[in-house]
Design an enzyme around this catalytic site. Structure first.
Site, PDB file in Angstrom:
ATOM      1  N   LYS A 139     -14.801 -14.061   6.874  1.00 29.09           N
ATOM      2  CA  LYS A 139     -16.363 -13.826   7.342  1.00 29.09           C
ATOM      3  C   LYS A 139     -17.364 -13.933   6.209  1.00 29.09           C
ATOM      4  O   LYS A 139     -17.320 -13.185   5.463  1.00 29.09           O
ATOM      5  CB  LYS A 139     -16.432 -12.469   8.150  1.00 29.09           C
ATOM      6  CG  LYS A 139     -15.856 -12.676   9.463  1.00 29.09           C
ATOM      7  CD  LYS A 139     -16.044 -11.039  10.210  1.00 29.09           C
ATOM      8  CE  LYS A 139     -17.287 -11.194  10.943  1.00 29.09           C
ATOM      9  NZ  LYS A 139     -17.292  -9.948  11.664  1.00 29.09           N
TER      10      LYS A 139
ATOM     11  N   ARG B  16       0.733  -1.288  -0.068  1.00 26.89           N
ATOM     12  CA  ARG B  16      -0.164  -0.088   0.023  1.00 26.89           C
ATOM     13  C   ARG B  16       1.030   1.344   0.169  1.00 26.89           C
ATOM     14  O   ARG B  16       0.199   2.279  -0.506  1.00 26.89           O
ATOM     15  CB  ARG B  16      -1.012  -0.032   1.358  1.00 26.89           C
ATOM     16  CG  ARG B  16      -2.288  -0.844   1.007  1.00 26.89           C
ATOM     17  CD  ARG B  16      -3.030  -0.808   2.164  1.00 26.89           C
ATOM     18  NE  ARG B  16      -4.337  -1.241   1.789  1.00 26.89           N
ATOM     19  CZ  ARG B  16      -5.373  -1.824   2.706  1.00 26.89           C
ATOM     20  NH1 ARG B  16      -4.976  -1.811   4.081  1.00 26.89           N
ATOM     21  NH2 ARG B  16      -6.465  -1.928   2.302  1.00 26.89           N
TER      22      ARG B  16
ATOM     23  N   GLY C 286     -12.552  -4.238   1.385  1.00 29.55           N
ATOM     24  CA  GLY C 286     -14.022  -3.878   1.419  1.00 29.55           C
ATOM     25  C   GLY C 286     -14.430  -2.772   0.329  1.00 29.55           C
ATOM     26  O   GLY C 286     -15.534  -2.737  -0.160  1.00 29.55           O
TER      27      GLY C 286
ATOM     28  N   GLY D 112      -6.601  -6.225   0.837  1.00 29.89           N
ATOM     29  CA  GLY D 112      -5.511  -6.440   1.318  1.00 29.89           C
ATOM     30  C   GLY D 112      -4.863  -7.579   1.611  1.00 29.89           C
ATOM     31  O   GLY D 112      -3.599  -7.885   1.354  1.00 29.89           O
TER      32      GLY D 112
HETATM   33  C1  3PG Z   1      -8.671  -1.582   4.743  1.00 32.28           C
HETATM   34  O1  3PG Z   1      -7.551  -2.307   5.336  1.00 32.28           O
HETATM   35  O2  3PG Z   1      -9.606  -2.234   4.389  1.00 32.28           O
HETATM   36  C2  3PG Z   1      -8.637  -0.384   4.653  1.00 32.28           C
HETATM   37  O3  3PG Z   1      -7.594   0.422   5.055  1.00 32.28           O
HETATM   38  C3  3PG Z   1      -9.742   0.342   5.469  1.00 32.28           C
HETATM   39  O4  3PG Z   1      -9.685   0.002   6.886  1.00 32.28           O
HETATM   40  P1  3PG Z   1     -10.904  -0.147   7.604  1.00 32.28           P
HETATM   41  O5  3PG Z   1     -11.627  -1.319   7.294  1.00 32.28           O
HETATM   42  O6  3PG Z   1     -10.458  -0.352   9.144  1.00 32.28           O
HETATM   43  O7  3PG Z   1     -11.702   0.887   7.667  1.00 32.28           O
HETATM   44 MG    MG Z   2     -10.539  -4.172   5.452  1.00 32.68          MG
END
Ligand code: 3PG
Ligand code: MG
Length: 399
Positions: A206, A41, A380, A356
Site C-alpha cells: 500500500k 515476535r 508501522g 513484520g
Molecule cells: C503489526 O503487526 O504491525 C503490529 O502487531 C500492530 O498490529 P496492528 O497494525 O493491527 O495494530
Molecule cells: Mg502492521
C-alpha cells in the site's frame, strides 16, 4: 529521554511481585492449519520474560493477535502462541481463556513465583482499541489490576493509542522492556545522524500507508528505492500503464508530486515480472516497466531492477529496508525480494530491516538473520518512529 528500564525494575526486586508485560505476539498464522508460520515476535520477547522469571516475578503477558472486532473470535485466539511460548521458554505457560474475566483472574491468582501466564487476545475486548477515553480507561483499570508493575515490550504496537499500550502505564509503575529499548536505540540512530550514503528501500502493497514516511524521509536520505506493490502507483505517475497491477488511483497525483520534488533520489523499477493471474503457478515473464501488457499483473521487480537497486545499495553506509519487493510467498515471485535481501545482507553498511513482512521474508527465504544489523519487530511502528511522530506507547513510558 527519561524512560525507566527493565534493569531499573529488576534492581528494585521483583521476586513474588506480579509484572504485567505487554508483548506483541501478533504472529502470522497459516490460514488452513492455524499453525504459526513465523515465531520471530515470540522469540523477540524472550529476553525480557526470562529476566523476569529468573528474578522470581509472577509474569502476566498480554498481547493482541490480528484485528478481531472487540469480541471473542476463535481464529484470533492466542492459545497456539501460549504453546509455542512455553516451548521456547522451556516452561509451561498458563493460558487464560479470557482477557480480564474469571479465567484471567484465577490464572493470575494461581501463579507461583517465576511462572508465566498469557491472557487471551486483548482485542477480544472493545475497551482495548476504543476511541473513547472512558471506555479504554475502564478496560485499562481491569488489566492494571493484574500487575504490581508494567513492562512494555510490544514495540510493534507502540504506535497504537490502545488501552494496554497507552492507558495501563498511567496506572502502574512502568518500564521499557529489552526489546523496546533496543528498537528505540537503533531507530534513533537512523532518525538522528545516519552515516552516509543512507539508502532506504521501501516495498509492500500500500502506497497510501507509506506516503507520510516517504515525505519525511526524502530530505534525509541519499537514495530511496521503491519496489513491491506500491511501485505501480509511482509508475503510473510517471505516465506508464500498469495493466491490472495493484494501483491506488487516488494517490497517483501525490506520487507525481513526490517524484517532482525528489531531486532524482527516488529510484523505480525498470522491469517487472508480469503474470496472467495472481497465483503461484501463473504464466509470467519479465517486461519493461513501461511496457506492462494490459491484462497482466506485476508481481515482482525484474532482474535489471534488482541489479540497479543492488548497485545503489553497494556503497551505502546505512540501509533501512521495509516491505517486500514482490509476492515472496510465491516462489516464482520471490526473486526480487531475495535479491535485495541478499544484497543488503552482504553490504558493510549498518542495516535495519523494518516490519513484520520483511522480517518474515528474511526468515522464509532462509537468510541468516545475523547478517543484518537489526531486524525490527515493528512495521508501522518503525515507520512512524522514522517519520518523527510521537508514539503513544513510548510517550506513556516517558511520563
Ligand atoms: C503489526 O503487526 O504491525 C503490529 O502487531 C500492530 O498490529 P496492528 O497494525 O493491527 O495494530
Ligand atoms: Mg502492521
Amino acid at each position: 529521554m527519561s524512560i525507566r528500564t527493565l534493569d531499573d525494575l529488576l534492581a528494585e526486586g521483583v521476586s513474588g511481585r506480579r509484572v504485567l508485560v505487554r508483548a506483541d505476539l501478533n504472529v502470522p498464522l497459516d490460514k488452513q492449519s492455524g499453525d504459526i508460520t513465523d515465531d520471530g515476535r515470540i522469540r523477540a520477547v524472550l529476553p525480557t520474560l526470562s529476566a523476569l522469571t529468573g528474578a522470581g516475578a509472577k509474569v502476566v503477558v498480554c498481547s493482541h493477535l490480528g484485528r478481531p472486532k472487540g469480541a471473542p473470535d476463535p481464529q484470533f485466539s492466542l492459545r497456539p502462541v501460549a504453546g509455542r511460548l512455553g516451548e521456547l521458554l522451556g516452561a509451561p505457560v498458563h493460558f487464560a481463556t479470557d482477557t480480564v474475566g474469571e479465567s484471567a483472574r484465577s490464572t493470575v491468582d494461581a501463579l507461583a513465583d517465576g511462572e508465566v501466564a498469557l491472557l487471551e487476545n486483548l482485542r477480544f475486548n472493545k475497551g482495548e482499541t476504543s476511541k473513547d477515553d472512558a471506555e479504554r480507561g475502564a478496560f485499562a483499570d481491569q488489566l492494571a489490576a493484574f500487575g504490581d508493575a508494567y513492562v512494555d515490550d510490544a514495540f510493534g504496537a507502540v504506535h497504537r493509542r490502545h488501552a494496554s499500550v497507552h492507558d495501563v502505564p498511567a496506572r502502574l509503575p512502568h518500564v521499557a522492556g529489552r526489546l523496546v529499548l533496543r528498537e528505540v536505540e537503533v531507530l534513533s540512530k537512523l532518525a538522528g545522524e545516519p552515516e552516509r550514503p543512507y539508502v532506504v528501500v521501501l516495498g509492500g502493497s500500500k502506497v497510501s500507508d507509506k506516503l507520510a514516511v516517504i515525505e519525511a524521509l526524502l530530505p534525509t536520505v541519499d537514495r530511496l528505492l521503491i519496489g513491491g506493490g506500491m511501485c505501480f502507483t509511482f509508475l503510473k505517475a510517471q505516465g506508464h500503464e500498469v495493466g491490472s497491477s495493484l494501483l491506488e488511483e487516488e494517490m497517483v497525483e501525490t506520487c507525481r508530486n513526490l517524484l517532482e520534488r525528489s531531486e532524482g533520489k527516488i529510484m523505480l523499477p525498470v522491469d517487472v515480472v508480469a503474470a496472467d493471474a495472481f497465483a503461484p503457478d501463473a504464466a509470467h515473464d519479465t517486461v519493461p516497466a513501461d511496457g506492462i501488457p494490459s491484462k497482466r499483473v506485476g508481481l515482482d521487480i525484474g532482474p535489471e531492477t534488482v541489479a540497479g537497486f543492488a548497485a545503489a545499495l553497494k556503497g551505502a553506509r546505512t540501509i533501512f529496508w521495509n516491505g517486500p519487493m514482490g509476492v515472496f510467498e510465491m516462489p516464482a515471485f520471490a526473486h526480487g525480494t531475495r535479491g535485495i535481501a541478499e544484497t543488503i545482507a552482504k553490504t558493510d553498511a549498518f542495516t535495519v530491516v523494518g516490519g513484520g513482512d520483511s522480517a518474515a521474508a528474511v526468515r522464509a527465504l532462509g537468510l541468516d538473520e545475523s547478517s543484518f544489523g537489526h531486524i525490527s519487530t515493528g512495521g508501522g511502528a518503525s515507520l512512524e518512529y522514522l517519520e518523527g511522530k510521537t508514539l503513544p506507547g513510548i510517550a506513556a513510558l516517558e511520563n
